[in-house]
Design an enzyme around this catalytic site. Structure first.
Site, PDB file in Angstrom:
ATOM      1  CG  ASP A 175      -1.786  -1.251   1.266  1.00 18.74           C
ATOM      2  OD1 ASP A 175      -2.352  -1.606   0.219  1.00 18.74           O
ATOM      3  OD2 ASP A 175      -1.873  -1.879   2.340  1.00 18.74           O
ATOM      4  CG  HIS A 202      -3.506  -5.213   2.700  1.00 16.25           C
ATOM      5  ND1 HIS A 202      -2.958  -4.326   1.799  1.00 16.25           N
ATOM      6  CD2 HIS A 202      -3.647  -6.374   2.029  1.00 16.25           C
ATOM      7  CE1 HIS A 202      -2.766  -4.929   0.647  1.00 16.25           C
ATOM      8  NE2 HIS A 202      -3.180  -6.187   0.753  1.00 16.25           N
TER       9      HIS A 202
HETATM   10  P1  NAD Z   1      -0.379 -18.264  -5.483  1.00  8.99           P
HETATM   11  O1  NAD Z   1      -1.567 -19.146  -5.534  1.00  8.99           O
HETATM   12  O2  NAD Z   1       0.319 -17.951  -6.755  1.00  8.99           O
HETATM   13  O3  NAD Z   1       0.705 -18.888  -4.499  1.00  8.99           O
HETATM   14  C1  NAD Z   1       0.361 -19.319  -3.231  1.00  8.99           C
HETATM   15  C2  NAD Z   1       1.286 -20.450  -2.848  1.00  8.99           C
HETATM   16  O4  NAD Z   1       0.910 -20.869  -1.545  1.00  8.99           O
HETATM   17  C3  NAD Z   1       1.188 -21.678  -3.772  1.00  8.99           C
HETATM   18  O5  NAD Z   1       2.467 -22.029  -4.262  1.00  8.99           O
HETATM   19  C4  NAD Z   1       0.628 -22.748  -2.870  1.00  8.99           C
HETATM   20  O6  NAD Z   1       1.128 -24.055  -3.146  1.00  8.99           O
HETATM   21  C5  NAD Z   1       1.099 -22.253  -1.509  1.00  8.99           C
HETATM   22  N1  NAD Z   1       0.377 -22.862  -0.399  1.00  8.99           N
HETATM   23  C6  NAD Z   1      -0.934 -23.189  -0.292  1.00  8.99           C
HETATM   24  N2  NAD Z   1      -1.169 -23.789   0.884  1.00  8.99           N
HETATM   25  C7  NAD Z   1       0.014 -23.841   1.526  1.00  8.99           C
HETATM   26  C8  NAD Z   1       0.426 -24.361   2.771  1.00  8.99           C
HETATM   27  N3  NAD Z   1      -0.433 -24.947   3.602  1.00  8.99           N
HETATM   28  N4  NAD Z   1       1.718 -24.243   3.103  1.00  8.99           N
HETATM   29  C9  NAD Z   1       2.602 -23.655   2.278  1.00  8.99           C
HETATM   30  N5  NAD Z   1       2.273 -23.166   1.078  1.00  8.99           N
HETATM   31  C10 NAD Z   1       0.992 -23.265   0.716  1.00  8.99           C
HETATM   32  O7  NAD Z   1      -0.832 -16.922  -4.742  1.00  8.99           O
HETATM   33  P2  NAD Z   1      -0.011 -15.533  -4.627  1.00  8.99           P
HETATM   34  O8  NAD Z   1      -0.367 -14.680  -5.775  1.00  8.99           O
HETATM   35  O9  NAD Z   1       1.400 -15.838  -4.355  1.00  8.99           O
HETATM   36  O10 NAD Z   1      -0.707 -14.892  -3.329  1.00  8.99           O
HETATM   37  C11 NAD Z   1      -0.536 -15.475  -2.065  1.00  8.99           C
HETATM   38  C12 NAD Z   1      -1.320 -14.723  -1.009  1.00  8.99           C
HETATM   39  O11 NAD Z   1      -0.802 -13.407  -0.836  1.00  8.99           O
HETATM   40  C13 NAD Z   1      -2.790 -14.546  -1.331  1.00  8.99           C
HETATM   41  O12 NAD Z   1      -3.562 -14.772  -0.176  1.00  8.99           O
HETATM   42  C14 NAD Z   1      -2.895 -13.088  -1.738  1.00  8.99           C
HETATM   43  O13 NAD Z   1      -4.171 -12.550  -1.539  1.00  8.99           O
HETATM   44  C15 NAD Z   1      -1.877 -12.474  -0.820  1.00  8.99           C
HETATM   45  N6  NAD Z   1      -1.371 -11.156  -1.218  1.00  8.99           N
HETATM   46  C16 NAD Z   1      -1.157 -10.243  -0.237  1.00  8.99           C
HETATM   47  C17 NAD Z   1      -0.653  -8.996  -0.535  1.00  8.99           C
HETATM   48  C18 NAD Z   1      -0.411  -7.988   0.537  1.00  8.99           C
HETATM   49  O14 NAD Z   1      -0.221  -6.811   0.219  1.00  8.99           O
HETATM   50  N7  NAD Z   1      -0.346  -8.350   1.793  1.00  8.99           N
HETATM   51  C19 NAD Z   1      -0.355  -8.679  -1.863  1.00  8.99           C
HETATM   52  C20 NAD Z   1      -0.581  -9.621  -2.846  1.00  8.99           C
HETATM   53  C21 NAD Z   1      -1.102 -10.869  -2.506  1.00  8.99           C
HETATM   54  C1  LMR Z   2      -2.989  -6.442  -3.070  1.00 10.72           C
HETATM   55  O1  LMR Z   2      -3.203  -5.417  -2.417  1.00 10.72           O
HETATM   56  O2  LMR Z   2      -2.544  -6.415  -4.231  1.00 10.72           O
HETATM   57  C2  LMR Z   2      -3.216  -7.784  -2.430  1.00 10.72           C
HETATM   58  O3  LMR Z   2      -3.841  -7.641  -1.196  1.00 10.72           O
HETATM   59  C3  LMR Z   2      -3.897  -8.757  -3.320  1.00 10.72           C
HETATM   60  C4  LMR Z   2      -5.334  -8.420  -3.570  1.00 10.72           C
HETATM   61  O4  LMR Z   2      -6.164  -9.326  -3.462  1.00 10.72           O
HETATM   62  O5  LMR Z   2      -5.651  -7.285  -3.903  1.00 10.72           O
END
Ligand code: NAD
Ligand code: LMR
Length: 339
Positions: A175, A202
């Site tokens: 953010d 967030h």
């Molecule tokens: P993705 O599906 O590409 O990758 C997620 C990974 O987690 C996969 O490789 C999967 O195998 C793994 N996984 C699932 N269960 C698991 C477990 N029990 N133990 C270990 N690994 C496990 O998803 P992504 O795009 O990498 O996003 C991941 C998360 O991050 C999502 O929840 C998304 O919303 C969040 N996210 C948060 C922010 C933020 O600003 N905080 C930003 C972007 C995404």
């Molecule tokens: C973001 O801010 O990009 C992450 O929290 C992923 C989402 O679901 O928007």
């Protein structure tokens, strides 16, 4: 002499904490969900970070390949991939920082809260293992909904008797990264010089960028500030829609996650005045968790900093976000207590 070795053998992790590495102390960083959309690009800057001596890449599958790949980069850290729950303990043992981008991402039309049902359980089980194998590690929670997954983690650690509020962070750095980019574009200032806090939580309106505190100063109109605020709040959705079903922000998140982890490492190493925004246990408002500027130190959170002066628009935003943020926090606490 400096001996650099890399290993990709998941089951044969050998601790080599004694190897010479210049002046920076040995630090182990574990990434949980390391084979995912965020996990892979996040593993790259963590491998490049000279403060890391051991990089542990864990996922349910796919990590041997990611680890083999990044381990060939000629930087300080040794990389080991761990796949499957039976290797989670080894992945975590001795970790100073655990970064968690494990879980499902959004598709168009979903809110972050729609991820709760799947990700709450994932976060709970990973945090149960953290409490067992590396109870002193700093936890950087990326998995959504952050407004709920951080309270879940806190409850899991409380139940295990390991909770230290100084060591649990919801990563809201993306953010801040977005707000800086959008502000610089509108204000026509050098993006590298821009600084401003983003507070609250967030998700949607719980994300509250404080553009009145942005530096360098610029004379933006109220309409421009409202548009910048909205774009920051909807930044995640902007990416989700542009990716059209292929997930959410991964590359910008990897960048944001890497700079936040780097700030945590610097704090652990005693670098003074390391301040970043994060979602932490807080007394800044009446809510039990809140994102604000945090001073990082040798034990994690050294000081939760206040909000600073808010203008009328920001004060309204603050009041407006509280009910949603509180309900997401309570949802997480309830889940952790009942499961
Ligand atoms: P993705 O599906 O590409 O990758 C997620 C990974 O987690 C996969 O490789 C999967 O195998 C793994 N996984 C699932 N269960 C698991 C477990 N029990 N133990 C270990 N690994 C496990 O998803 P992504 O795009 O990498 O996003 C991941 C998360 O991050 C999502 O929840 C998304 O919303 C969040 N996210 C948060 C922010 C933020 O600003 N905080 C930003 C972007 C995404
Ligand atoms: C973001 O801010 O990009 C992450 O929290 C992923 C989402 O679901 O928007």
């Amino acid at each position: 002499s400096i001996v650099r070795r890399s290993s990709t053998a998941g089951a044969s992790y050998v601790s080599r904490r004694g190897f010479a590495s210049g002046s920076a102390p040995e630090r182990k960083v574990a990434v949980l969900g390391a084979a995912g959309g965020i996990g892979q690009p996040l593993s790259l800057p963590m491998k490049l970070n000279p403060l890391v001596s051991s990089l542990s890449l864990y996922d349910i599958a796919g990590t041997p390949g990611v680890a083999a790949d990044v381990s060939h980069i000629n930087t300080r850290s040794e990389v080991v991939g761990f796949a499957g729950e039976e290797q989670l303990g080894k992945a975590l043992e001795g970790a100073d920082i655990v970064i968690i981008p494990a879980g499902v991402p959004r598709k168009p039309g979903m809110t972050r809260d729609d991820l709760f049902n799947i990700n709450a359980g994932i976060v709970k089980s990973l945090c149960t293992a953290i409490a067992k194998y590396c109870p002193n590690a700093l936890v950087n929670m990326i998995s959504n909904p952050v407004n709920s997954t951080v309270p879940i983690a806190a409850e899991v650690f409380k139940k295990a008797g390991t909770y230290d509020e100084k060591k649990l962070f919801g990563v809201t750095m993306l953010d801040v990264v977005r707000a800086k980019t959008f502000y610089a574009g509108k204000a026509k200032v050098n993006v590298a010089e821009v600084n401003l806090p983003v507070v609250g939580g967030h998700a949607g309106i719980t994300i509250l960028p404080l553009f009145s505190q942005a530096t360098p100063k610029a004379n933006l109109s109220n309409e421009e500030i409202v548009a910048l605020t909205k774009r920051t709040q909807d930044g995640g959705t902007e990416v989700v829609e542009a990716k059209a079903g292929k997930g959410s922000a991964t590359l910008s998140m990897a960048y944001a996650g890497a700079i936040f982890a780097d700030a945590c490492l610097k704090g652990l190493n005693g670098v003074p005045d390391v301040v970043e925004c994060a979602f932490v246990q807080s007394n800044v408002t009446e809510l039990p968790f809140f994102a604000s500027k945090v001073r990082l130190g040798k034990n994690g959170v050294e000081e939760v900093l206040g909000l600073g002066p808010l203008n009328e628009y920001e004060k309204q935003g603050l009041e407006a976000l509280k009910p949603e943020l509180l309900s997401s926090i309570e949802k997480g606490i309830k889940f952790a207590k009942e499961n």
